[in-house]
Design a protein around this motif. Structure first.
Motif, PDB file in Angstrom:
ATOM      1  N   ASN A 101      -9.861  -1.318  -5.334  1.00  0.00           N
ATOM      2  CA  ASN A 101     -10.498  -0.041  -4.967  1.00  0.00           C
ATOM      3  C   ASN A 101     -10.776   0.127  -3.481  1.00  0.00           C
ATOM      4  OD1 ASN A 101     -10.463   0.225  -7.668  1.00  0.00           O
ATOM      5  ND2 ASN A 101     -12.660   0.374  -7.971  1.00  0.00           N
ATOM      6  N   ALA A 135      -6.840   6.806 -11.618  1.00  0.00           N
ATOM      7  CA  ALA A 135      -6.824   6.064 -10.349  1.00  0.00           C
ATOM      8  C   ALA A 135      -5.390   5.699  -9.972  1.00  0.00           C
ATOM      9  CB  ALA A 135      -7.689   4.813 -10.464  1.00  0.00           C
ATOM     10  N   SER A 136      -4.601   5.294 -10.977  1.00  0.00           N
ATOM     11  CA  SER A 136      -3.212   4.931 -10.704  1.00  0.00           C
ATOM     12  C   SER A 136      -2.383   6.168 -10.354  1.00  0.00           C
ATOM     13  CB  SER A 136      -2.610   4.220 -11.916  1.00  0.00           C
ATOM     14  OG  SER A 136      -1.297   3.797 -11.634  1.00  0.00           O
ATOM     15  N   ARG A 138      -3.480   8.894  -8.903  1.00  0.00           N
ATOM     16  CA  ARG A 138      -3.857   9.269  -7.531  1.00  0.00           C
ATOM     17  C   ARG A 138      -3.254   8.292  -6.513  1.00  0.00           C
ATOM     18  NH1 ARG A 138      -8.639  11.766  -6.271  1.00  0.00           N
ATOM     19  NH2 ARG A 138      -9.525   9.904  -5.336  1.00  0.00           N
TER      20      ARG A 138
ATOM     21  N   PRO B  28     -16.000   5.883 -11.503  1.00  0.00           N
ATOM     22  CA  PRO B  28     -14.532   5.939 -11.485  1.00  0.00           C
ATOM     23  C   PRO B  28     -13.978   6.749 -10.309  1.00  0.00           C
ATOM     24  CG  PRO B  28     -15.428   7.289 -13.271  1.00  0.00           C
ATOM     25  CD  PRO B  28     -16.572   6.511 -12.707  1.00  0.00           C
ATOM     26  N   GLN B  29     -14.793   7.650  -9.784  1.00  0.00           N
ATOM     27  CA  GLN B  29     -14.310   8.478  -8.665  1.00  0.00           C
ATOM     28  C   GLN B  29     -14.028   7.659  -7.408  1.00  0.00           C
ATOM     29  OE1 GLN B  29     -16.938   9.146 -10.561  1.00  0.00           O
ATOM     30  NE2 GLN B  29     -17.048  11.319 -11.099  1.00  0.00           N
ATOM     31  N   ASP B  31     -12.162   5.228  -6.246  1.00  0.00           N
ATOM     32  CA  ASP B  31     -10.976   4.399  -6.390  1.00  0.00           C
ATOM     33  C   ASP B  31     -10.352   4.170  -5.012  1.00  0.00           C
ATOM     34  OD1 ASP B  31      -9.677   6.799  -5.789  1.00  0.00           O
ATOM     35  OD2 ASP B  31      -9.090   7.189  -7.857  1.00  0.00           O
ATOM     36  N   SER B  32      -9.201   3.517  -4.986  1.00  0.00           N
ATOM     37  CA  SER B  32      -8.563   3.178  -3.706  1.00  0.00           C
ATOM     38  C   SER B  32      -8.271   4.416  -2.868  1.00  0.00           C
ATOM     39  CB  SER B  32      -7.244   2.444  -3.940  1.00  0.00           C
ATOM     40  OG  SER B  32      -7.454   1.248  -4.605  1.00  0.00           O
TER      41      SER B  32
END
Lengths: 178, 75
Positions: A101, A135-136, A138, B28-29, B31-32
């Motif tokens: 992250n 997440a993936s 994005r 969860p917001q 992220d990378s």
């Protein structure tokens, strides 16, 4: 495939060795990693050993250990390598929580993509991502991937070509200041 | 812009959810991709160029405040 040793963005990618597969198996079976995989089967030692032998004999896939400052932090792979079509499917995960992250996943992905495009001469990279894994999704879109197909099970297909990749990479790689 | 507003806009969350204890594993917001958007906004807003180690270490709002203080940014 020949052994790979590729270094970029502070990340070392080296072909996975037999004395590393037990560590990787334990990472892969951890629910935080397994839950992100298309195949969530629990992997036994025997399964891992058999997979490793098949993988090392194969000419269309390679699995690498990713290290950051000498510390193993994850696995990066290129599978379905097609030298005629000049395409393959990259995959990766980062195990230590403090390296997930943030910028490190981009460092690993960019090293892997550079390896594919520059060293192996790939022209198109493919990815399969569950729509619910936002997440993936994005992450891939920020890396330049575009969605080109999907199915009712919520699995979408993405592809990446070099020019959009370079444009996307430039926006993030400017923060990699080693 | 306050640090809380900057986090809220970058992560796409309400500003009242942003407090010093907010960590990047907790929602969860964060992220990378959001992390890098956050870093870009932070550099633009505060006029700093963060070391990569600081980008990696920025794991909470409190830690961000602490890191920015190293660059003489009080927020």
């Amino acid at each position: 495939m020949d052994d790979i040793h590729f270094n970029r963005y502070g990340i070392d990618l080296t072909s996975l060795q037999s004395d590393e597969i037990e560590m990787v198996r334990q990472w892969r079976n951890d629910p935080k990693i397994a839950s992100l995989m298309l195949d969530q089967t629990y992997i036994t030692e025997a399964m891992q050993q058999a997979w490793f032998i098949r993988m090392r004999q194969s000419s269309n896939q390679c699995y690498m250990l990713a290290r950051f400052r000498g510390e193993p932090i994850g696995v990066a792979s290129l599978t379905a390598i097609d030298m005629q079509q000049r395409s393959c499917e990259p995959g990766m995960y980062i195990y230590p929580d403090h390296y997930r992250n943030n910028i490190l996943p981009f460092c690993v992905a960019f090293a892997l993509n550079d390896l594919a495009f520059e060293q192996l001469g790939m022209q198109r990279l493919y990815g399969k991502i569950f729509d619910e894994n936002t997440a993936s999704v994005r992450f891939h879109e920020a890396s330049g991937y575009i969605r080109y197909d999907g199915n009712e099970a919520g699995l979408s297909l993405y592809m990446l070509e070099q020019e959009p990749y370079l444009a996307a990479r430039a926006k993030i790689a400017r923060f990699i200041r080693y | 812009m306050t640090l809380e507003q900057l986090f809220a806009e970058s992560l796409g969350v309400a500003v009242d959810l942003v407090h010093d204890d907010l960590t990047y594993q907790s929602i969860p917001q964060w992220d990378s991709t959001a992390h890098m958007l956050l870093i870009a906004r932070m550099e633009d807003e505060f006029g700093v160029m963060l070391d990569t180690d600081d980008i990696i270490d920025m794991s909470s709002v409190a830690k961000a405040r602490q890191i920015l203080a190293k660059y003489d940014v009080q927020c």
